[in-house]
Design an enzyme around this catalytic site. Structure first.
Site, mmCIF file in Angstrom:
data_model
loop_
_atom_site.group_PDB
_atom_site.id
_atom_site.type_symbol
_atom_site.label_atom_id
_atom_site.label_comp_id
_atom_site.label_asym_id
_atom_site.label_seq_id
_atom_site.Cartn_x
_atom_site.Cartn_y
_atom_site.Cartn_z
ATOM 1 N N LEU A 1 0.896 -1.158 0.000
ATOM 2 C CA LEU A 1 0.000 0.000 0.000
ATOM 3 C C LEU A 1 0.935 1.208 0.000
ATOM 4 O O LEU A 1 1.558 1.518 1.006
ATOM 5 C CB LEU A 1 -0.935 -0.002 1.210
ATOM 6 N N PRO A 2 1.066 1.867 -1.136
ATOM 7 C CA PRO A 2 2.195 2.770 -1.406
ATOM 8 C C PRO A 2 2.129 4.157 -0.766
ATOM 9 O O PRO A 2 1.950 5.173 -1.434
ATOM 10 C CB PRO A 2 2.163 2.874 -2.927
ATOM 11 N N CYS A 3 2.341 4.220 0.553
ATOM 12 C CA CYS A 3 2.366 5.525 1.210
ATOM 13 C C CYS A 3 3.587 6.339 0.764
ATOM 14 O O CYS A 3 3.602 7.563 0.930
ATOM 15 C CB CYS A 3 2.329 5.383 2.725
ATOM 16 N N HIS A 4 4.572 5.682 0.146
ATOM 17 C CA HIS A 4 5.728 6.432 -0.373
ATOM 18 C C HIS A 4 5.322 7.348 -1.531
ATOM 19 O O HIS A 4 6.062 8.265 -1.874
ATOM 20 C CB HIS A 4 6.851 5.471 -0.808
ATOM 21 N N ARG A 5 4.150 7.140 -2.095
ATOM 22 C CA ARG A 5 3.668 7.975 -3.204
ATOM 23 C C ARG A 5 2.934 9.228 -2.720
ATOM 24 O O ARG A 5 2.422 9.992 -3.531
ATOM 25 C CB ARG A 5 2.755 7.150 -4.114
#
Length: 161
Positions: free
Chosen positions: A123-127
Site C-alpha cells: 500500500l504505497p504511502c511512499h507515493r
C-alpha cells in the site's frame, strides 16, 4: 479460527524486509533499519507476498494482488485502503488524500495514519508527498522514499533539456 502468525525476512535493494501473516492474509510488511538474518525458507502463507515483492523490485510488478489482514482503527483502514488508488509512478499529496476521504481538515490524521501503514510498498504511502512536492514523513526513511519513487519512474520519463 485461531491465527498462527508466520514471519519471513527477505533482502531487498534497500534493506531487510520483514513480512508477517497467517491464513487470514498478510498482516505486516515492513523495512528494518538493521541488517538481520535472511530467512532460509518462506512459509507457505507468505510465498505469494515474497514473489510479488521480488517482482516489484525487478520492475516487473506495478500492482500488488494480496490478501491483506488489516489491523487498525476504522479510520486507519480507510486511509490505508485509499493508498491502493495511487497509480504506480505517480504521487499525490496528503491534502488530496484527505479530501478524497471526505475531510481536508483531517490532513494531519491522514498523515499520521500513513505513517502507521503496516503494508510497506504494498500500500504505497511512499507515493504521498507534501503539498509543495517535498518528500516528507516516511517511516522507512526519506532516502528510501526517494529511492522507491525513482525506481517507479524508471526510464519512462526523460528530460527534454
Amino acid at each position: 479460527m485461531s491465527k498462527s502468525v508466520a514471519v519471513v525476512y527477505i533482502k531487498t535493494p534497500i534493506g531487510i524486509c520483514e513480512i508477517k501473516g497467517s491464513e487470514l492474509g498478510v498482516s505486516q510488511v515492513s523495512i528494518l533499519d538493521d541488517e538481520g538474518t535472511i530467512s532460509e525458507t518462506v512459509p507457505r502463507v507468505l510465498q505469494n507476498c515474497v514473489i510479488q515483492l521480488e517482482e516489484y523490485f525487478k520492475g516487473d510488478r506495478k500492482v500488488f494482488d494480496l490478501q491483506l489482514d488489516y489491523i487498525g482503527t476504522d479510520f486507519q483502514k480507510r486511509v490505508w485502503k485509499s493508498l491502493d488508488n495511487i497509480p504506480y509512478g505517480k504521487t499525490t499529496t496528503y491534502l488530496k488524500q484527505a479530501r478524497l476521504l471526505g475531510d481536508e481538515k483531517a490532513i494531519r490524521a491522514v498523515a499520521t495514519a500513513n505513517g502507521r501503514n503496516p503494508f510497506w510498498i504494498v500500500l504505497p504511502c511512499h507515493r504521498v508527498v507534501g503539498s509543495d512536492g517535498a518528500l516528507t514523513g516516511y517511516a522507512g526513511g526519506l532516502w528510501r522514499k526517494k529511492w522507491l519513487l525513482e525506481h517507479e519512474q524508471g526510464c519512462e520519463q526523460q528530460s527534454l533539456f
